[in-house]
Design a protein around this motif. Structure first.
Motif, PDB file in Angstrom:
ATOM      1  N   VAL A 194       0.860  -1.177   0.000  1.00  0.00           N
ATOM      2  CA  VAL A 194       0.000   0.000   0.000  1.00  0.00           C
ATOM      3  C   VAL A 194       0.901   1.232   0.000  1.00  0.00           C
ATOM      4  N   GLY A 205      -2.794  -5.238   3.813  1.00  0.00           N
ATOM      5  CA  GLY A 205      -3.684  -4.251   4.409  1.00  0.00           C
ATOM      6  C   GLY A 205      -3.238  -3.844   5.804  1.00  0.00           C
ATOM      7  N   VAL A 217      -6.188  -5.899   2.300  1.00  0.00           N
ATOM      8  CA  VAL A 217      -5.734  -5.927   0.904  1.00  0.00           C
ATOM      9  C   VAL A 217      -5.125  -7.300   0.660  1.00  0.00           C
ATOM     10  N   HIS A 244      -8.809  -5.010  -4.794  1.00  0.00           N
ATOM     11  CA  HIS A 244      -9.050  -3.655  -5.274  1.00  0.00           C
ATOM     12  C   HIS A 244      -9.015  -3.538  -6.800  1.00  0.00           C
ATOM     13  N   PRO A 295      -6.641   1.176   3.386  1.00  0.00           N
ATOM     14  CA  PRO A 295      -7.474  -0.026   3.496  1.00  0.00           C
ATOM     15  C   PRO A 295      -7.005  -0.969   4.603  1.00  0.00           C
ATOM     16  N   THR A 296      -7.948  -1.518   5.323  1.00  0.00           N
ATOM     17  CA  THR A 296      -7.608  -2.467   6.386  1.00  0.00           C
ATOM     18  C   THR A 296      -7.276  -3.844   5.819  1.00  0.00           C
ATOM     19  N   ASP A 355      -0.789 -10.412   1.524  1.00  0.00           N
ATOM     20  CA  ASP A 355      -1.728  -9.578   2.273  1.00  0.00           C
ATOM     21  C   ASP A 355      -0.962  -8.361   2.759  1.00  0.00           C
TER      22      ASP A 355
END
Length: 296
Positions: free
Chosen positions: A140, A220, A199, A279, A196-197, A218
């Motif tokens: 992210v 997020g 992802v 996403h 985002p929590t 992962d």
């Protein structure tokens, strides 16, 4: 959730607020270099950007084939942007439960490059001629734009691949600044919401047209050991060097295990294809080992 993207069309800069679809025309709004960041400093809310820009600019409808996407908010005329990030941020790499914000020292920070070094999907990622062991890192990316007083304003988040030479880092952790000197891939879609929590996605590495490795990831916030306050907000509030007026900061929040940890080694010419499935974002880039350059 709203998104925005910036693009060049007929040599001029535009912004759009709906992700282009193949075969369909896109509605764009003419903006100047830096206009989005300036508008953000006025409205102070990423979600308010679309309406603010629409109310101030005329629209034009263009075919998707004519668009040349840009990294979101990148100030191309001045190159006044930094790409940086944080190391060992995932809970899977740490001992004990996740601490409360402010109850832990911040993670290690690294400088990745200038904003003009960012590459978009489909563009090659160039690395040094003889890397020890490369690793792809799906992450992210938080985007902050400083106003004319140097105050950072959160613009939204996107996704990136912090490709780096982890082998060099493991050979000698003091060489970590060298290991980060590889091109970085970034998505052109800026999501106008809170980080985002959750992802998740999947990485596929293709070699000579065949799948050579694949695995899931992962990245997020729920997978992290640190909070964004202990990372991004701590960095931006503590160090004036990253609060220079007009500067755009792309902050990478770190990655979990990847192909390197499974024993795979990325080779010259491999195509790293990262899908952030949650996403609908894809980063596909060919890795190119650079040739050594003569010095004078």
């Amino acid at each position: 959730m709203s998104i925005l993207f910036e693009t060049e069309y007929q040599g001029r800069r535009f912004v759009g607020f709906e992700r282009p679809e193949p075969g369909k025309a896109s509605v764009l709004h003419r903006v100047e270099d830096g206009q989005l960041a300036a508008t953000l400093s006025e409205v102070r809310d990423p979600a308010a950007l679309p309406d603010a820009i629409r109310s101030r600019t005329a629209s034009v409808t263009v075919a998707d084939a004519d668009l040349k996407f840009l990294p979101p908010l990148l100030p191309t005329s001045t190159n006044n942007a930094l790409v940086s990030g944080f190391m060992q941020t995932h809970a899977s790499k740490m001992d004990g439960p996740r601490p409360s914000e402010g109850d832990v020292d911040p993670p290690k920070w690294f400088f990745k490059g200038f904003g003009s070094w960012l590459k978009l999907p489909g563009e090659p990622l160039v690395v040094p001629a003889e890397p020890k062991a490369l690793i792809e890192e799906p992450e992210v990316v938080l985007v902050y734009a400083n106003d004319e007083d140097g105050t950072p304003h959160y613009a939204g988040y996107t996704f990136g691949n912090d490709l780096c030479d982890i082998g060099l880092h493991r050979y000698n952790p003091a060489y970590n600044p060298y290991c980060k000197l590889c091109d970085t891939s970034i998505s052109p879609w800026l999501h106008l919401g809170e980080p985002p929590t959750a992802v998740n996605g999947r990485t596929t590495i293709n070699r000579d047209g065949e799948v050579a490795w694949e695995g899931s990831f992962d990245c997020g916030l729920d997978a992290l050991y640190y909070t964004t306050g202990d990372m991004a907000e701590n960095l931006l509030s503590t160090y004036p060097a990253v609060r220079r007026p007009g500067l755009v900061n792309y902050l990478m929040l770190g990655a979990d295990s990847a192909s390197f940890h499974a024993g795979f080694r990325i080779a010259d010419g491999d195509v790293v294809d990262i899908e952030f499935t949650s996403h609908g974002v894809r980063l596909d880039n060919r890795v190119e080992f650079a040739k050594r350059s003569a010095t004078v």
